[in-house]
Write a protein that holds these residues in place. Structure first.
Motif, mmCIF file in Angstrom:
data_model
loop_
_atom_site.group_PDB
_atom_site.id
_atom_site.type_symbol
_atom_site.label_atom_id
_atom_site.label_comp_id
_atom_site.label_asym_id
_atom_site.label_seq_id
_atom_site.Cartn_x
_atom_site.Cartn_y
_atom_site.Cartn_z
ATOM 1 N N LEU A 44 0.826 -1.206 0.000
ATOM 2 C CA LEU A 44 0.000 0.000 0.000
ATOM 3 C C LEU A 44 0.864 1.261 0.000
ATOM 4 N N LEU A 45 2.031 1.162 0.604
ATOM 5 C CA LEU A 45 2.905 2.331 0.720
ATOM 6 C C LEU A 45 3.492 2.764 -0.621
ATOM 7 N N ASP A 46 3.350 1.925 -1.658
ATOM 8 C CA ASP A 46 3.828 2.331 -2.982
ATOM 9 C C ASP A 46 3.019 3.496 -3.539
ATOM 10 N N LYS A 47 1.739 3.603 -3.117
ATOM 11 C CA LYS A 47 0.876 4.653 -3.657
ATOM 12 C C LYS A 47 0.350 5.603 -2.581
ATOM 13 N N LEU A 48 0.678 5.336 -1.342
ATOM 14 C CA LEU A 48 0.141 6.127 -0.239
ATOM 15 C C LEU A 48 1.257 6.738 0.598
ATOM 16 N N GLU A 49 1.055 7.957 1.011
ATOM 17 C CA GLU A 49 1.882 8.571 2.048
ATOM 18 C C GLU A 49 0.982 8.734 3.262
ATOM 19 N N ILE A 50 1.327 8.102 4.371
ATOM 20 C CA ILE A 50 0.415 8.003 5.504
ATOM 21 C C ILE A 50 0.985 8.719 6.721
ATOM 22 N N ALA A 51 0.193 9.615 7.300
ATOM 23 C CA ALA A 51 0.510 10.235 8.590
ATOM 24 C C ALA A 51 -0.401 9.604 9.633
ATOM 25 N N ILE A 52 0.183 9.126 10.724
ATOM 26 C CA ILE A 52 -0.590 8.385 11.714
ATOM 27 C C ILE A 52 -0.417 9.005 13.097
ATOM 28 N N VAL A 53 -1.550 9.282 13.744
ATOM 29 C CA VAL A 53 -1.562 9.754 15.131
ATOM 30 C C VAL A 53 -2.328 8.711 15.943
ATOM 31 N N PRO A 54 -1.644 7.787 16.597
ATOM 32 C CA PRO A 54 -2.360 6.729 17.306
ATOM 33 C C PRO A 54 -2.996 7.187 18.621
ATOM 34 N N MET A 55 -2.426 8.206 19.264
ATOM 35 C CA MET A 55 -2.957 8.664 20.554
ATOM 36 C C MET A 55 -2.963 10.187 20.569
ATOM 37 N N ALA A 56 -4.073 10.762 20.119
ATOM 38 C CA ALA A 56 -4.144 12.218 19.974
ATOM 39 C C ALA A 56 -4.322 12.928 21.318
ATOM 40 N N ASN A 57 -4.866 12.221 22.310
ATOM 41 C CA ASN A 57 -5.140 12.820 23.615
ATOM 42 C C ASN A 57 -4.393 12.013 24.681
ATOM 43 N N ILE A 58 -3.124 12.309 24.842
ATOM 44 C CA ILE A 58 -2.271 11.515 25.723
ATOM 45 C C ILE A 58 -2.701 11.631 27.185
ATOM 46 N N ASP A 59 -3.011 12.849 27.626
ATOM 47 C CA ASP A 59 -3.388 13.045 29.032
ATOM 48 C C ASP A 59 -4.689 12.332 29.352
ATOM 49 N N GLY A 60 -5.668 12.415 28.440
ATOM 50 C CA GLY A 60 -6.932 11.718 28.655
ATOM 51 C C GLY A 60 -6.757 10.212 28.650
ATOM 52 N N TYR A 61 -5.916 9.709 27.757
ATOM 53 C CA TYR A 61 -5.680 8.262 27.677
ATOM 54 C C TYR A 61 -5.036 7.737 28.954
ATOM 55 N N GLU A 62 -4.151 8.530 29.533
ATOM 56 C CA GLU A 62 -3.436 8.107 30.738
ATOM 57 C C GLU A 62 -4.399 7.770 31.874
ATOM 58 N N ILE A 63 -5.507 8.513 31.972
ATOM 59 C CA ILE A 63 -6.478 8.273 33.056
ATOM 60 C C ILE A 63 -7.801 7.748 32.505
ATOM 61 N N GLN A 64 -7.818 7.354 31.228
ATOM 62 C CA GLN A 64 -9.032 6.841 30.578
ATOM 63 C C GLN A 64 -10.206 7.791 30.773
ATOM 64 N N ASN A 65 -9.973 9.048 30.395
ATOM 65 C CA ASN A 65 -10.983 10.097 30.474
ATOM 66 C C ASN A 65 -11.158 10.710 29.091
ATOM 67 N N ARG A 66 -12.368 11.052 28.750
ATOM 68 C CA ARG A 66 -12.692 11.569 27.426
ATOM 69 C C ARG A 66 -11.956 12.866 27.103
ATOM 70 N N TYR A 67 -11.744 13.701 28.098
ATOM 71 C CA TYR A 67 -11.387 15.095 27.847
ATOM 72 C C TYR A 67 -9.879 15.346 27.840
ATOM 73 N N ALA A 68 -9.521 16.507 27.302
ATOM 74 C CA ALA A 68 -8.122 16.923 27.257
ATOM 75 C C ALA A 68 -7.670 17.412 28.629
#
Length: 420
Positions: free
Chosen positions: A41-65
């Motif tokens: 797929l990478l032959d035709k695609l340039e991919i930017a990936i953000v797996p964890m956009a809200n790091i602080d919220g993920y740390e405490i499993q909370n929806r908010y920033a």
């Protein structure tokens, strides 16, 4: 070369309590690096990936920033620092296809009013894409029929249950549903207004902890790879669709629109006996909007020099801005504020403002340094969304600009086709 590749943006974890979105995107990264059937797929695609956009919220499993705000209600007001960084990265990347992965809550308080003893949502996945009327029809149709259509076929072949996104709301003591969206404050429409094929994917999972976690991750991964494979198989058509969309110059732009209400049948799980049931519900469908307020599409907006805060946000949103090199007398349309309503209750860090304006033609001398925002650019549609005073996603509503009753706004509409 990069010039011939399609730029794809994949994002997860914008809400910190939606872990399968992050894990599904991490699985995508792993497979793009190790799976011989996916690596091409990478032959035709340039991919930017953000797996964890809200790091602080993920740390405490909370929806908010970290500042307590919802990052997916902040795509145009940009009140969170995370939003500023993410949006600037998105603008710099210039995505042509974008997918934002989420999870949704299968048990909602309104669901107690449905069925005999309440219901639970049955859908493994729901697809949100934009019905904003300022998006060219060809872009909306292509997103729905090709990208979302292909992903639905993949889910069907894997025996998953899916539909277009709906969210319950209580109206006049009845449970109604909103389907899809028109609002640029969230990622789906915000991405699409940059001339981008865009979807937001909701996987059933909020508050389920690790229940069915592998299933949720796999659903995310299957949809992600479906979107990327669609890009790979349809590069030439994608380029043509985006070219037509970018060159679309409708006579009018839609400032305010109304969603049509219709009755739809939804599937659900009855909490009485865990059986599958069908319900007829009222749905406000954002994919079937009608205009309420339209204005002639300007060639450009002019913004007075003291409103640099507006310009700074426009630049983050990927809008190119020029400046007057000298004082100049110009024929424009001006807005005069005829009414203002302010919500006394704070929501998402602001008190929502609703303004109405009258528009008249004037001749005005603009000082050197006045900002010029031409709409003939990739992200021009985003400018109309935030600058028109009555917009539901604009700078006035979000208190970035505070209007004064009976006064002229510091934003002007330039209608002449010639460059200033």
């Amino acid at each position: 070369s990069k010039e011939t590749k399609i730029r794809c943006w994949m994002q997860g974890g914008l809400h910190g309590n939606e872990p399968a979105s992050t894990e599904g995107v991490l699985m995508l990264i792993d497979q793009l690096l190790s799976n011989d059937t996916i690596i091409p797929l990478l032959d035709k695609l340039e991919i930017a990936i953000v797996p964890m956009a809200n790091i602080d919220g993920y740390e405490i499993q909370n929806r908010y920033a970290s500042n307590g705000l919802d990052l997916n209600r902040d795509q145009t007001k940009l009140a969170c620092q995370e939003s500023v960084y993410l949006k600037q990265a998105f603008s710099d990347f210039g995505a042509e296809v974008a997918v934002d992965f989420h999870e949704y809550r299968p048990f909602r308080k309104e669901f107690d009013l449905l069925g005999t003893n309440g219901i639970c949502s049955i859908y493994d996945a729901m697809f949100m894409y934009s019905g904003n009327l300022n998006l060219p029809q060809n872009l909306r149709d292509y997103t729905k029929n090709v990208f979302v259509g292909n992903a639905k076929k993949v889910l069907e072949s894997n025996n998953f249950i899916f539909r277009d996104y709906i969210a319950s709301v209580k109206q006049n003591n009845e449970v109604h549903f909103n389907q899809c969206t028109t609002e640029a404050r969230s990622s789906t429409t915000s991405y699409a207004l940059t001339n981008c094929i865009s979807s937001l994917i909701e996987i059933r999972g909020v508050n389920l902890q690790k229940t069915s976690f592998k299933r949720r991750i796999n659903t995310t991964f299957l949809i992600a790879t479906s979107f990327l494979k669609t890009v790979f198989d349809d590069v030439s058509n994608i380029k043509e669709v985006l070219k037509i969309s970018n060159n679309s110059k409708p006579e009018n732009l839609v400032v305010v629109a109304n969603k049509s209400q219709e009755t739809q049948t939804i599937r659900a799980i009855s909490l009485k006996d865990n059986s599958e049931i069908s319900l007829d519900v009222k749905v406000n469908n954002a994919l079937k909007c009608t205009p309420i307020l339209e204005r002639k599409r300007p060639t450009a907006y002019l913004i007075l020099p003291e409103q640099k805060i507006l310009v700074d946000k426009l630049i983050i949103l990927g809008v190119k801005v020029e400046e007057l090199a000298e004082d100049k007398k110009i024929n424009v349309e001006s807005y005069t504020v005829t009414s203002i309503q302010a919500n006394p209750d704070e929501e998402e860090g602001y008190n929502a403002q609703k303004a109405e304006t009258s528009v008249i033609k004037i001749e005005k001398t603009f000082p050197k340094g006045t900002f010029i925002v031409y709409l003939n650019q990739k992200n021009g549609k985003m400018a109309t969304e935030v600058l028109e005073p009555e917009s539901e996603n604009g700078f006035i509503k979000f208190e970035v600009l505070k209007p004064i009753l009976n006064n002229e706004l510091p934003i002007y509409r330039y209608l002449t086709n010639e460059k200033i």
